[in-house]
Design an enzyme around this catalytic site. Structure first.
Site, PDB file in Angstrom:
ATOM      1  N   GLU A  68       6.474 -26.036 -14.811  1.00  6.27           N
ATOM      2  CA  GLU A  68       6.776 -27.306 -15.460  1.00  6.27           C
ATOM      3  C   GLU A  68       7.948 -27.155 -16.426  1.00  6.27           C
ATOM      4  OE1 GLU A  68       5.688 -29.991 -14.459  1.00  6.27           O
ATOM      5  OE2 GLU A  68       3.894 -29.430 -13.336  1.00  6.27           O
ATOM      6  N   ARG A  92      -5.156 -41.969 -15.691  1.00  2.50           N
ATOM      7  CA  ARG A  92      -5.581 -42.752 -14.520  1.00  2.50           C
ATOM      8  C   ARG A  92      -7.091 -42.713 -14.358  1.00  2.50           C
ATOM      9  NH1 ARG A  92      -6.731 -41.306  -9.445  1.00  2.50           N
ATOM     10  NH2 ARG A  92      -5.997 -39.176  -9.789  1.00  2.50           N
ATOM     11  N   CYS A  98      -3.390 -32.047 -18.587  1.00  2.80           N
ATOM     12  CA  CYS A  98      -2.440 -30.933 -18.463  1.00  2.80           C
ATOM     13  C   CYS A  98      -1.202 -31.175 -19.316  1.00  2.80           C
ATOM     14  CB  CYS A  98      -2.053 -30.731 -17.003  1.00  2.80           C
ATOM     15  SG  CYS A  98      -3.355 -29.981 -15.996  1.00  2.80           S
ATOM     16  N   HIS A 152       1.442 -25.294 -12.901  1.00  2.00           N
ATOM     17  CA  HIS A 152       0.473 -25.987 -12.062  1.00  2.00           C
ATOM     18  C   HIS A 152       0.279 -25.228 -10.750  1.00  2.00           C
ATOM     19  CE1 HIS A 152       0.420 -30.138 -14.109  1.00  2.00           C
ATOM     20  NE2 HIS A 152      -0.841 -29.802 -13.891  1.00  2.00           N
TER      21      HIS A 152
END
Length: 216
Positions: free
Chosen positions: A81, A91, A144, A168
């Site tokens: 990342e 979500r 995350c 990830h």
């Protein structure tokens, strides 16, 4: 002796396992390049509490390198990342039932932080060793990213932490069986990948200048 903090998450969203923790726990008390001691910890998949646990660990261990690992079901490779953004936009609820929408992680904090890992050098090293890898431009807006931003906010105020970032990883094969069409990676390959991530983070002084952006 230099210290490394390596974290993974507990399972979430009805999964019975989390590959991030499954691979991280293989590094308990491991030495990287002979003299870097690895400390491991499992973080709760909860907004707020995850960063509370993380900052406590950072203060206790005072590591020079920190790498947080998370599950990204659907991704096909090891994703380094690049950017943590200052927003929670969930979500789905976290493991405590919280579902923050459009909330700052750190009020009045910077909009974003960049990873201080040599992410492009890591990607090249992984690929050179037969492991699919890429630079990711987003860690999402779930727990995350929440932890990634919290880590970088702490690291930017610390003189102890030299390098910090987020990785990830895909599903494990047994998880992918419940998600037809989803990519997966064997645990042993994830272990090899994470070891290379750690070694490169220690030895690579300056990151490489390699194209790893996207067109959309």
């Amino acid at each position: 002796m230099p210290h490394i903090l390596l974290t993974g998450f507990e399972p979430f969203n009805n999964e019975i396992t989390n590959p991030a923790w499954e691979v991280v726990k293989l590094f308990k008390d491991k030495k990287i390049l002979a003299n870097h001691t690895v400390h491991i910890a499992q973080l709760p998949c909860e907004f707020g509490q995850s960063n509370t646990v993380l900052t406590t660990l950072l203060a206790q261990i005072q590591p020079e390198i920190v790498i947080c690992v998370g599950q990204a079901g659907g991704r096909v490779d090891i994703s380094l990342e690049r950017i943590a953004i200052n927003i929670d936009d969930a979500r789905i609820p976290d493991n405590a039932g919280a579902q923050p929408i459009d909330q700052s992680i750190v009020p009045e904090g910077p909009a974003a932080y960049f990873s201080t890992l040599p992410i492009k050098a890591i990607v090249k090293n992984l690929r050179d060793n037969g492991i699919p890898a890429s630079v990711s431009q987003t860690a999402g807006t779930y727990v995350c990213n929440h932890v990634f931003y919290g880590l970088m906010h702490y690291a930017n105020k610390s003189s102890q932490i030299l390098r910090a970032g987020f990785v990830h990883i895909p599903y494990l094969p047994n998880q992918a069986c419940a998600h037809p069409g989803a990519a997966s990676m064997a645990l042993e390959q994830m272990k090899k990948a994470l070891n290379l991530v750690l070694e490169t983070s220690i030895t690579q002084v300056n990151d490489l200048k390699l194209g790893a952006g996207t067109t959309h």
